[in-house]
Design a protein around this motif. Structure first.
Motif, mmCIF file in Angstrom:
data_model
loop_
_atom_site.group_PDB
_atom_site.id
_atom_site.type_symbol
_atom_site.label_atom_id
_atom_site.label_comp_id
_atom_site.label_asym_id
_atom_site.label_seq_id
_atom_site.Cartn_x
_atom_site.Cartn_y
_atom_site.Cartn_z
ATOM 1 N N ILE A 75 48.883 30.370 42.884
ATOM 2 C CA ILE A 75 48.489 31.784 42.856
ATOM 3 C C ILE A 75 49.425 32.574 41.943
ATOM 4 O O ILE A 75 48.982 33.378 41.146
ATOM 5 N N SER A 76 50.718 32.305 42.053
ATOM 6 C CA SER A 76 51.666 33.007 41.200
ATOM 7 C C SER A 76 53.039 32.347 41.255
ATOM 8 O O SER A 76 53.204 31.296 41.897
ATOM 9 N N ILE A 121 42.796 30.605 47.695
ATOM 10 C CA ILE A 121 42.533 30.473 46.257
ATOM 11 C C ILE A 121 41.209 31.154 45.895
ATOM 12 O O ILE A 121 41.110 31.861 44.891
ATOM 13 N N LYS A 122 40.212 30.948 46.733
ATOM 14 C CA LYS A 122 38.909 31.571 46.473
ATOM 15 C C LYS A 122 39.062 33.099 46.427
ATOM 16 O O LYS A 122 38.502 33.758 45.551
ATOM 17 N N ALA A 123 39.834 33.631 47.365
ATOM 18 C CA ALA A 123 40.054 35.083 47.406
ATOM 19 C C ALA A 123 40.863 35.548 46.191
ATOM 20 O O ALA A 123 40.512 36.528 45.533
ATOM 21 N N PRO A 163 40.643 36.551 53.590
ATOM 22 C CA PRO A 163 39.841 36.320 54.798
ATOM 23 C C PRO A 163 40.592 35.477 55.838
ATOM 24 O O PRO A 163 41.630 34.887 55.545
ATOM 25 N N LYS A 164 40.041 35.449 57.014
ATOM 26 C CA LYS A 164 40.597 34.648 58.108
ATOM 27 C C LYS A 164 40.775 33.192 57.647
ATOM 28 O O LYS A 164 39.857 32.624 57.040
ATOM 29 N N VAL A 171 51.018 39.250 43.965
ATOM 30 C CA VAL A 171 49.856 39.679 43.190
ATOM 31 C C VAL A 171 49.415 38.437 42.410
ATOM 32 O O VAL A 171 50.224 37.865 41.665
ATOM 33 N N PRO A 172 48.180 37.975 42.594
ATOM 34 C CA PRO A 172 47.769 36.771 41.876
ATOM 35 C C PRO A 172 47.986 36.920 40.366
ATOM 36 O O PRO A 172 47.629 37.929 39.779
ATOM 37 N N ALA A 173 48.610 35.914 39.790
ATOM 38 C CA ALA A 173 48.857 35.924 38.341
ATOM 39 C C ALA A 173 47.523 35.857 37.594
ATOM 40 O O ALA A 173 46.566 35.234 38.063
ATOM 41 N N LYS A 174 47.484 36.495 36.445
ATOM 42 C CA LYS A 174 46.276 36.436 35.598
ATOM 43 C C LYS A 174 46.132 35.015 35.071
ATOM 44 O O LYS A 174 47.060 34.458 34.484
#
Lengths: 171, 171
Positions: free
Chosen positions: A47-48, A68-70, A81-82, A166-169
Motif C-alpha cells: 500500500i505504501s 488492497i481492493k479498498a 471495509p470490515k 495514505v495509499p501511494a500512487k
C-alpha cells in the motif's frame, strides 16, 4: 500389510501436503487483545512505505486482499471495509554499504496491524490494533490496554479514519 | 436465432472473461532495449525499501516469484537465477500531513526493473535494465545505450552481482 498401506499412505500424503501450510505463524502467540498474527502477511501486496525521523525507522505498509481492493479503488473517499487489515513491517534505519546516500532496512523491529471491525473494536475507532516484536514475533505487550495506547496515538489521524497511511500512487 | 445465440453467447462470455486480463500494461511500450513492462508488477511481493537523500526519493523493491524465492532462501550466498526480476517503484519524498516526522511517497517518479539473464545481458553484468517514467509508464529513454548508463552506476554494487538491494530481514 494392505490395510497398513491403506492407512499409512493417506496419512503420509496428508502429512506431506500439510507440512507447507504449517507456517511458523501457528506458533505465534495472539496479541493480548486476542488478535491472531495474520498468516502469510509477508506475501501481501504493498500500500505504501514510510520513514520516520522521530524513531529512526522505515516501514512498508501492506494490505490483505480486502484492504488492497479498498486502497486501489481510486474512489474520492477511501473506505476501509470490515475485515480490512493494514500491516506494517518496521525496520531500524541502516545505511546501504554500496550507496551511502541510501537509507535501508536494518534490524527488524516489529510487525503491527490494524484490523477493521467497526462493531467489535468500537472503543478504538473501529480498529483492532496488535503488534508483534522482533523476528520471532513475540506479542508486544501483555498490557490489556495496549490497543488503547495505539489508538491514543492514532487520534492524530482521526480525519482519515484513524489511519495514518495514505495509499501511494501506483501506475 | 439459435445460431446467433450460439455465436453471440460465447463471444460475449469470452469478452467478459477477457476484459479483466486486458490490463493497461498491454498498452505500455517496451523499453528501448526491448524489455516489456512486467504485467501485474504492483502485485509482486516485497524484497525491501529504501530512501535516498541524494535525489529525495523513496522506493519499494518488489520481486517476481523467482526473485522472491531467491531473496527469501536464507542461504549464505544470495543467487539471482535466470528470469529473476527486481522491480523498484519510486516516489518523490513527501511529508505526511498527520505525522510531520514521517516521510512518505509523494508523486510517482518511475518503475524500473532488473531482469536476470546472464547470457542475453552479458554486456551489462547479466542484467537487463529498463525504466518507465510517470504513472503512464512511458519508456524512460529512447537512447539505445540507456541500459549501459544504468549498468555504469550499478558498478558500485559489483560485489553483490550489481544489485544494490539487500533483502530486508523478514519475520
Amino acid at each position: 500389510m494392505k490395510i497398513y498401506s491403506k492407512i499409512f499412505c493417506p496419512t503420509v500424503l496428508c502429512a506431506l501436503l500439510y507440512i507447507p501450510s504449517v507456517s511458523h505463524s501457528q506458533n505465534i502467540q495472539a496479541s493480548v487483545n486476542n488478535i491472531d498474527y495474520p498468516k502469510g502477511l509477508t506475501n501481501w501486496r504493498v500500500i505504501s512505505t514510510s520513514i520516520r525521523s522521530d524513531n529512526n525507522t522505515q516501514r512498508v505498509i501492506l494490505g490483505n486482499s480486502i484492504a488492497i481492493k479498498a486502497a486501489r479503488a481510486n474512489s474520492d473517499k477511501l473506505h476501509w471495509p470490515k475485515g480490512a487489515i493494514l500491516a506494517k513491517l518496521v525496520w531500524k534505519n541502516d545505511t546501504l554499504a554500496t550507496w551511502k546516500a541510501a537509507t535501508v532496512p536494518g534490524d527488524f523491529v516489529h510487525a503491527e496491524i490494524m484490523l477493521r471491525d467497526a462493531r467489535k473494536y468500537a472503543t478504538t475507532g473501529g480498529w483492532g490494533f496488535a503488534r508483534w516484536s522482533g523476528l520471532d514475533l513475540k506479542p508486544h505487550s501483555q498490557d490489556s490496554n495496549a490497543a488503547e495506547t495505539c489508538f491514543a496515538c492514532h487520534q492524530a489521524a482521526k480525519g482519515t479514519d484513524y489511519v495514518f497511511t495514505v495509499p501511494a500512487k501506483l501506475p
